[in-house]
Design an enzyme around this catalytic site. Structure first.
Site, PDB file in Angstrom:
ATOM      1  N   ASP A 191     -46.307  35.817 -13.761  1.00  0.00           N
ATOM      2  CA  ASP A 191     -45.403  34.722 -13.431  1.00  0.00           C
ATOM      3  C   ASP A 191     -44.026  35.101 -13.979  1.00  0.00           C
ATOM      4  O   ASP A 191     -43.906  36.019 -14.804  1.00  0.00           O
ATOM      5  CB  ASP A 191     -45.927  33.429 -14.083  1.00  0.00           C
ATOM      6  CG  ASP A 191     -44.990  32.262 -13.885  1.00  0.00           C
ATOM      7  OD1 ASP A 191     -44.600  31.996 -12.732  1.00  0.00           O
ATOM      8  OD2 ASP A 191     -44.606  31.632 -14.888  1.00  0.00           O
ATOM      9  N   ASP A 200     -40.801  32.554 -14.651  1.00  0.00           N
ATOM     10  CA  ASP A 200     -40.215  31.587 -15.594  1.00  0.00           C
ATOM     11  C   ASP A 200     -41.245  31.152 -16.623  1.00  0.00           C
ATOM     12  O   ASP A 200     -42.313  30.646 -16.282  1.00  0.00           O
ATOM     13  CB  ASP A 200     -39.703  30.360 -14.831  1.00  0.00           C
ATOM     14  CG  ASP A 200     -38.627  30.713 -13.817  1.00  0.00           C
ATOM     15  OD1 ASP A 200     -37.632  31.315 -14.202  1.00  0.00           O
ATOM     16  OD2 ASP A 200     -38.814  30.392 -12.618  1.00  0.00           O
ATOM     17  N   ASP A 234     -48.166  30.990 -17.596  1.00  0.00           N
ATOM     18  CA  ASP A 234     -47.906  30.055 -18.695  1.00  0.00           C
ATOM     19  C   ASP A 234     -48.262  28.611 -18.378  1.00  0.00           C
ATOM     20  O   ASP A 234     -48.190  27.756 -19.259  1.00  0.00           O
ATOM     21  CB  ASP A 234     -46.422  30.106 -19.080  1.00  0.00           C
ATOM     22  CG  ASP A 234     -45.522  29.507 -18.004  1.00  0.00           C
ATOM     23  OD1 ASP A 234     -45.587  29.980 -16.843  1.00  0.00           O
ATOM     24  OD2 ASP A 234     -44.767  28.569 -18.308  1.00  0.00           O
TER      25      ASP A 234
END
Length: 237
Positions: A14, A16, A176
């Site tokens: 991922d 961000d 995240d």
């Protein structure tokens, strides 16, 4: 000489909250729009939990947090203003998390294919990674506009792996937040989750296979996942 023991494996990241701490610039754009609309800005510590599902979702969450109309937040005109402002400020304060560059270099030296699968639009993702000097590490940078379905659909991850020249059956997700964990589950991929990213719910509740507190722990977490993989495969014979 480095052992190329990750040859044939793809690591999907991922963007961000996993590779890059982009909250300062995303929040900066959101808050400039809120102020222009006569609304109070969102505190940085609150805004970082709103990131992860793309710009349109960020606008909706931001306007909700400011007590404003969701209908206004969903307007195409506001979305275009967001894109113009964010593009101009995309790397003012954003930085790779500590240990990202060194870890990506080691994984590449060990033979891994590295790709990015993000809900940020592909052109914006490429621009951010280019400005931060990270583009060279990745075989593919894949936003939702380049796949048949966005995270939390597993198709996003599988198609990103294929675009990078890898095999979805030999891939590991590093993220995240819930879209990452759910996409990994849907794709049948092991999932490593950071505890320092952007999630509105406790990361411990998302069902990741491994939790890491710093990016420097990614390599060890991957080794643990692969150890389990090879043990399980051996038990089948």
């Amino acid at each position: 000489m480095t052992d190329r023991d990750l040859e044939g494996w793809t690591i999907v990241f991922d963007l961000d909250g996993t590779l890059v701490d982009s909250a300062p610039d995303l929040t900066g754009t959101l808050n400039r729009l809120l102020v222009e609309e006569g609304l109070p800005p969102v505190p940085m510590e609150a805004a970082s939990t709103l990131i992860g599902s793309g710009a349109r979702a960020l606008l909706v969450h931001g306007f909700e947090a400011a007590g404003a109309s969701v209908e206004r937040a969903q307007s195409d005109e506001l979305f275009e203003r967001f894109l113009v402002d964010y593009t101009a400020h995309i790397a003012d304060g954003s930085q790779p998390f500590e240990g990202v560059v060194e870890t990506l270099e080691r994984l590449s030296e060990r033979g891994a294919i590295l790709v990015v699968a993000t809900n940020k639009r592909s052109d914006l993702s490429e621009l951010l990674l280019e400005k931060l000097g990270l583009t060279r590490h990745f075989a593919a940078i894949v936003g939702p506009d380049r796949v048949s379905a966005r995270k939390p659909a597993g198709a996003h991850l599988k198609e990103a792996v294929v675009k990078g020249g890898g095999d979805p059956e030999r891939a590991i997700m590093v993220g995240d937040a819930a879209p990452d964990a759910e996409a990994a589950r849907d794709a049948g991929m092991p999932c490593i989750l950071t505890t320092f990213g952007y999630t509105p719910v406790p990361v411990e509740t998302l069902g990741g296979d491994v939790l890491i507190d710093a990016f420097e722990e990614v390599e060890e977490a991957i080794d643990g996942v692969l150890s389990d993989f090879y043990v399980m495969r051996a038990l089948k014979f």
